[in-house]
Scaffold this motif. Structure first.
Motif, PDB file in Angstrom:
ATOM      1  N   LEU A   8       0.832  -1.203   0.000  1.00  0.00           N
ATOM      2  CA  LEU A   8       0.000   0.000   0.000  1.00  0.00           C
ATOM      3  C   LEU A   8       0.869   1.256   0.000  1.00  0.00           C
ATOM      4  CD1 LEU A   8      -2.809  -1.051   2.507  1.00  0.00           C
ATOM      5  CD2 LEU A   8      -2.997  -0.819   0.021  1.00  0.00           C
ATOM      6  N   LYS A   9       1.943   1.233   0.764  1.00  0.00           N
ATOM      7  CA  LYS A   9       2.849   2.384   0.799  1.00  0.00           C
ATOM      8  C   LYS A   9       3.463   2.612  -0.586  1.00  0.00           C
ATOM      9  CE  LYS A   9       7.225   3.408   2.879  1.00  0.00           C
ATOM     10  NZ  LYS A   9       8.173   3.026   3.913  1.00  0.00           N
ATOM     11  N   ARG A  30       3.492   7.963   7.307  1.00  0.00           N
ATOM     12  CA  ARG A  30       3.224   8.358   8.692  1.00  0.00           C
ATOM     13  C   ARG A  30       2.144   7.529   9.383  1.00  0.00           C
ATOM     14  NH1 ARG A  30       1.531  14.461  10.009  1.00  0.00           N
ATOM     15  NH2 ARG A  30       0.917  14.211  12.171  1.00  0.00           N
ATOM     16  N   SER A  31       1.156   7.062   8.627  1.00  0.00           N
ATOM     17  CA  SER A  31      -0.050   6.547   9.279  1.00  0.00           C
ATOM     18  C   SER A  31      -0.404   5.087   9.031  1.00  0.00           C
ATOM     19  CB  SER A  31      -1.249   7.400   8.860  1.00  0.00           C
ATOM     20  OG  SER A  31      -1.017   8.754   9.178  1.00  0.00           O
ATOM     21  N   LEU A  32       0.169   4.448   8.020  1.00  0.00           N
ATOM     22  CA  LEU A  32      -0.248   3.080   7.714  1.00  0.00           C
ATOM     23  C   LEU A  32      -0.058   2.130   8.887  1.00  0.00           C
ATOM     24  CD1 LEU A  32       0.739   2.151   4.051  1.00  0.00           C
ATOM     25  CD2 LEU A  32      -1.511   2.605   4.990  1.00  0.00           C
ATOM     26  N   ALA A  33       1.005   2.283   9.624  1.00  0.00           N
ATOM     27  CA  ALA A  33       1.273   1.381  10.747  1.00  0.00           C
ATOM     28  C   ALA A  33       0.178   1.452  11.805  1.00  0.00           C
ATOM     29  CB  ALA A  33       2.629   1.702  11.364  1.00  0.00           C
ATOM     30  N   ASP A  34      -0.516   2.577  11.885  1.00  0.00           N
ATOM     31  CA  ASP A  34      -1.543   2.771  12.912  1.00  0.00           C
ATOM     32  C   ASP A  34      -2.949   2.379  12.466  1.00  0.00           C
ATOM     33  OD1 ASP A  34       0.414   3.809  14.616  1.00  0.00           O
ATOM     34  OD2 ASP A  34       0.124   5.821  13.822  1.00  0.00           O
ATOM     35  N   GLU A  37      -7.606  -3.005  10.333  1.00  0.00           N
ATOM     36  CA  GLU A  37      -8.010  -3.685   9.089  1.00  0.00           C
ATOM     37  C   GLU A  37      -9.024  -2.854   8.292  1.00  0.00           C
ATOM     38  OE1 GLU A  37      -7.099  -6.464   7.293  1.00  0.00           O
ATOM     39  OE2 GLU A  37      -5.399  -6.355   8.643  1.00  0.00           O
ATOM     40  N   ALA A  38      -9.989  -2.256   8.977  1.00  0.00           N
ATOM     41  CA  ALA A  38     -10.986  -1.430   8.280  1.00  0.00           C
ATOM     42  C   ALA A  38     -10.316  -0.221   7.639  1.00  0.00           C
ATOM     43  CB  ALA A  38     -12.084  -0.993   9.244  1.00  0.00           C
ATOM     44  N   GLY A  39      -9.399   0.391   8.351  1.00  0.00           N
ATOM     45  CA  GLY A  39      -8.676   1.540   7.819  1.00  0.00           C
ATOM     46  C   GLY A  39      -7.829   1.168   6.622  1.00  0.00           C
ATOM     47  N   LEU A  40      -7.160   0.024   6.700  1.00  0.00           N
ATOM     48  CA  LEU A  40      -6.357  -0.438   5.565  1.00  0.00           C
ATOM     49  C   LEU A  40      -7.240  -0.726   4.360  1.00  0.00           C
ATOM     50  CD1 LEU A  40      -3.824  -2.854   7.305  1.00  0.00           C
ATOM     51  CD2 LEU A  40      -3.358  -0.592   6.345  1.00  0.00           C
ATOM     52  N   GLY A  41      -8.391  -1.323   4.610  1.00  0.00           N
ATOM     53  CA  GLY A  41      -9.326  -1.601   3.514  1.00  0.00           C
ATOM     54  C   GLY A  41      -9.826  -0.324   2.861  1.00  0.00           C
ATOM     55  N   GLU A  44      -6.975   1.140   0.818  1.00  0.00           N
ATOM     56  CA  GLU A  44      -6.816   0.353  -0.409  1.00  0.00           C
ATOM     57  C   GLU A  44      -7.909   0.687  -1.419  1.00  0.00           C
ATOM     58  OE1 GLU A  44      -5.231  -4.091  -1.329  1.00  0.00           O
ATOM     59  OE2 GLU A  44      -6.569  -3.848   0.392  1.00  0.00           O
ATOM     60  N   ALA A  45      -9.131   0.879  -0.942  1.00  0.00           N
ATOM     61  CA  ALA A  45     -10.234   1.255  -1.837  1.00  0.00           C
ATOM     62  C   ALA A  45      -9.948   2.604  -2.490  1.00  0.00           C
ATOM     63  CB  ALA A  45     -11.550   1.295  -1.068  1.00  0.00           C
ATOM     64  N   LEU A  46      -9.398   3.546  -1.742  1.00  0.00           N
ATOM     65  CA  LEU A  46      -9.039   4.846  -2.326  1.00  0.00           C
ATOM     66  C   LEU A  46      -7.955   4.678  -3.391  1.00  0.00           C
ATOM     67  CD1 LEU A  46      -8.997   7.096   0.849  1.00  0.00           C
ATOM     68  CD2 LEU A  46     -10.620   7.231  -1.059  1.00  0.00           C
TER      69      LEU A  46
END
Length: 88
Positions: A8-9, A30-34, A37-41, A44-46
């Motif tokens: 994703l990065k 800055r933010s992916l590590a935090d 699963e919903a946030g990552l999804g 990824e959709a964006l």
């Protein structure tokens, strides 16, 4: 960083639309590590959506469709605002 976050990065920095690269790339750094699963999804959709649409949603030039109007998009908008304040 796990493989999903690494991918994703990478994708966030290489969208092909410079304006969005300069928002999503630093946000990912800055933010992916935090993100959960919903946030990552949602992130990824964006990344799967058309660049110009995502840029318009982030800058609030047009409202984001409900499927994309997530807490992750709100975090990206806040991050963009913070970046703009730092550049002033």
């Amino acid at each position: 960083m796990d493989d999903r976050r690494k991918k994703l990065k990478f994708r966030a920095w290489r969208r092909g639309f410079r304006e969005i690269d300069l928002i999503l790339g630093p946000f990912a750094e800055r933010s992916l590590a935090d993100l959960d699963e919903a946030g990552l999804g949602a992130f990824e959709a964006l990344l799967d959506a058309p660049d110009q649409d995502v840029y318009a949603w982030i800058t609030e030039a047009v409202p984001a469709p409900t499927a994309y109007d997530t807490p992750t998009l709100a975090l990206i908008r806040a991050f963009r605002f913070e970046m703009a304040k730092q550049q002033q």
